[in-house]
Design a protein around this motif. Structure first.
Motif, mmCIF file in Angstrom:
data_model
loop_
_atom_site.group_PDB
_atom_site.id
_atom_site.type_symbol
_atom_site.label_atom_id
_atom_site.label_comp_id
_atom_site.label_asym_id
_atom_site.label_seq_id
_atom_site.Cartn_x
_atom_site.Cartn_y
_atom_site.Cartn_z
ATOM 1 N N SER A 30 0.866 -1.173 0.000
ATOM 2 C CA SER A 30 0.000 0.000 0.000
ATOM 3 C C SER A 30 0.906 1.227 0.000
ATOM 4 O O SER A 30 1.746 1.381 0.884
ATOM 5 C CB SER A 30 -0.896 -0.021 1.246
ATOM 6 N N TYR A 31 0.725 2.100 -0.973
ATOM 7 C CA TYR A 31 1.618 3.244 -1.151
ATOM 8 C C TYR A 31 0.902 4.329 -1.943
ATOM 9 O O TYR A 31 -0.142 4.097 -2.537
ATOM 10 C CB TYR A 31 2.893 2.814 -1.885
ATOM 11 N N VAL A 32 1.479 5.508 -1.978
ATOM 12 C CA VAL A 32 0.970 6.611 -2.784
ATOM 13 C C VAL A 32 1.712 6.592 -4.120
ATOM 14 O O VAL A 32 2.938 6.672 -4.142
ATOM 15 C CB VAL A 32 1.187 7.971 -2.063
ATOM 16 N N TRP A 33 0.974 6.457 -5.234
ATOM 17 C CA TRP A 33 1.602 6.468 -6.558
ATOM 18 C C TRP A 33 2.241 7.815 -6.831
ATOM 19 O O TRP A 33 3.356 7.885 -7.318
ATOM 20 C CB TRP A 33 0.562 6.223 -7.656
ATOM 21 N N ILE A 114 2.327 -4.153 3.528
ATOM 22 C CA ILE A 114 3.448 -3.233 3.713
ATOM 23 C C ILE A 114 2.918 -1.848 3.371
ATOM 24 O O ILE A 114 2.493 -1.609 2.237
ATOM 25 C CB ILE A 114 4.616 -3.598 2.772
ATOM 26 N N CYS A 115 2.941 -0.938 4.335
ATOM 27 C CA CYS A 115 2.418 0.414 4.137
ATOM 28 C C CYS A 115 3.563 1.416 4.108
ATOM 29 O O CYS A 115 4.282 1.565 5.100
ATOM 30 C CB CYS A 115 1.447 0.783 5.251
ATOM 31 N N ALA A 116 3.720 2.083 2.974
ATOM 32 C CA ALA A 116 4.764 3.096 2.814
ATOM 33 C C ALA A 116 4.202 4.423 3.327
ATOM 34 O O ALA A 116 3.848 5.309 2.563
ATOM 35 C CB ALA A 116 5.186 3.189 1.358
ATOM 36 N N LEU A 117 4.118 4.543 4.636
ATOM 37 C CA LEU A 117 3.410 5.646 5.268
ATOM 38 C C LEU A 117 4.012 7.011 4.953
ATOM 39 O O LEU A 117 3.296 7.945 4.645
ATOM 40 C CB LEU A 117 3.369 5.428 6.787
ATOM 41 N N SER A 118 5.332 7.153 5.022
ATOM 42 C CA SER A 118 5.897 8.483 4.830
ATOM 43 C C SER A 118 6.534 8.687 3.458
ATOM 44 O O SER A 118 7.162 9.707 3.222
ATOM 45 C CB SER A 118 6.898 8.815 5.940
ATOM 46 N N SER A 119 6.329 7.755 2.539
ATOM 47 C CA SER A 119 6.823 7.936 1.180
ATOM 48 C C SER A 119 5.813 8.785 0.405
ATOM 49 O O SER A 119 4.671 8.369 0.231
ATOM 50 C CB SER A 119 7.010 6.585 0.487
ATOM 51 N N PRO A 120 6.209 9.968 -0.070
ATOM 52 C CA PRO A 120 5.254 10.859 -0.726
ATOM 53 C C PRO A 120 4.793 10.372 -2.104
ATOM 54 O O PRO A 120 3.755 10.767 -2.589
ATOM 55 C CB PRO A 120 6.017 12.177 -0.848
ATOM 56 N N ASP A 121 5.589 9.498 -2.727
ATOM 57 C CA ASP A 121 5.194 8.904 -3.999
ATOM 58 C C ASP A 121 6.016 7.627 -4.211
ATOM 59 O O ASP A 121 6.871 7.287 -3.394
ATOM 60 C CB ASP A 121 5.351 9.887 -5.165
ATOM 61 N N ALA A 122 5.746 6.943 -5.315
ATOM 62 C CA ALA A 122 6.356 5.630 -5.559
ATOM 63 C C ALA A 122 7.854 5.684 -5.812
ATOM 64 O O ALA A 122 8.536 4.664 -5.697
ATOM 65 C CB ALA A 122 5.656 4.954 -6.736
ATOM 66 N N SER A 123 8.398 6.860 -6.129
ATOM 67 C CA SER A 123 9.839 6.950 -6.387
ATOM 68 C C SER A 123 10.662 6.907 -5.112
ATOM 69 O O SER A 123 11.863 6.665 -5.157
ATOM 70 C CB SER A 123 10.169 8.238 -7.152
ATOM 71 N N VAL A 124 10.003 7.126 -3.984
ATOM 72 C CA VAL A 124 10.685 7.102 -2.691
ATOM 73 C C VAL A 124 10.490 5.715 -2.093
ATOM 74 O O VAL A 124 9.377 5.209 -2.043
ATOM 75 C CB VAL A 124 10.115 8.185 -1.744
#
Length: 192
Positions: A30-33, A114-124
């Motif tokens: 789970s992440y922000v594209w 897996i939650c990419a909570l503080s990743s602002p987008d998928a490149s991070v």
């Protein structure tokens, strides 16, 4: 339960595989594209992505968050990962619609999300994991000085979650809510 067909990433063989949702142990991402250009499964490339090693060959084209999620999956001793960009054929309207309707099942059946909570987008990448020393997560929260031991207590997850773009998105809210277990990566801590 009726068998539900999905596509998974086989992180051991670097390829996409067809699977029945209740027959495979898998993790979900789970992440922000964001506005990041990234490789996605399409009608024109999905068959080539099913070839052994295809994702390893495209490693540099995969968004950093997906590279890290594949590494975390292996690190946890699991073999399969579900990620929307590659596990939903993006330009097949019927397939895409049917898979979106199954989000409750997909996230609910995942061993963990897996939650990419503080990743602002998928490149991070998964902050806190990308910077890890070889062989593990940077979880050293204990310090010893002059015979005193200091133990850091992480901030409350609910308090810091509000600081990140992840919490402003309906898709990620749904994914987190539908998941049985979540492994949250923030810029300073990992929460389970």
């Amino acid at each position: 339960m009726t068998e539900i067909d999905i596509i998974l990433i086989d992180v051991a063989q670097g390829k996409l595989v067809n699977a029945q949702i209740t027959s495979y142990r898998y993790l979900a991402l789970s992440y922000v594209w964001g506005k990041v250009e990234m490789i996605k499964a399409t009608l024109s490339n999905v068959e080539s992505l099913r070839q052994q090693g295809a994702l390893f060959a495209l490693h540099g084209q995969l968004p950093r968050v997906l590279q890290d999620a594949m590494d975390v999956t292996r690190y946890l001793g699991e073999r399969y990962l579900w990620c929307d960009a590659l596990c939903i054929v993006q330009d097949d309207a019927n397939f895409k619609h049917s898979q979106i309707a199954l989000m409750g099942n997909i996230y609910g059946q995942a061993l963990l999300t897996i939650c990419a909570l503080s990743s602002p987008d998928a490149s991070v990448g998964l902050l806190g994991f990308s910077e890890a020393a070889p062989g593990g997560l940077p979880l050293d929260i204990t310090r010893s000085t002059n015979n005193y031991v200091y133990v850091s207590s992480p901030p409350n997850l609910e308090d810091i979650a509000q600081l990140f773009p992840y919490e402003t998105r309906a898709w990620t809210f749904q994914e987190r809510l539908l998941s049985r277990r979540c492994l949250y990566f923030t810029s300073t801590h990992v929460y389970f």
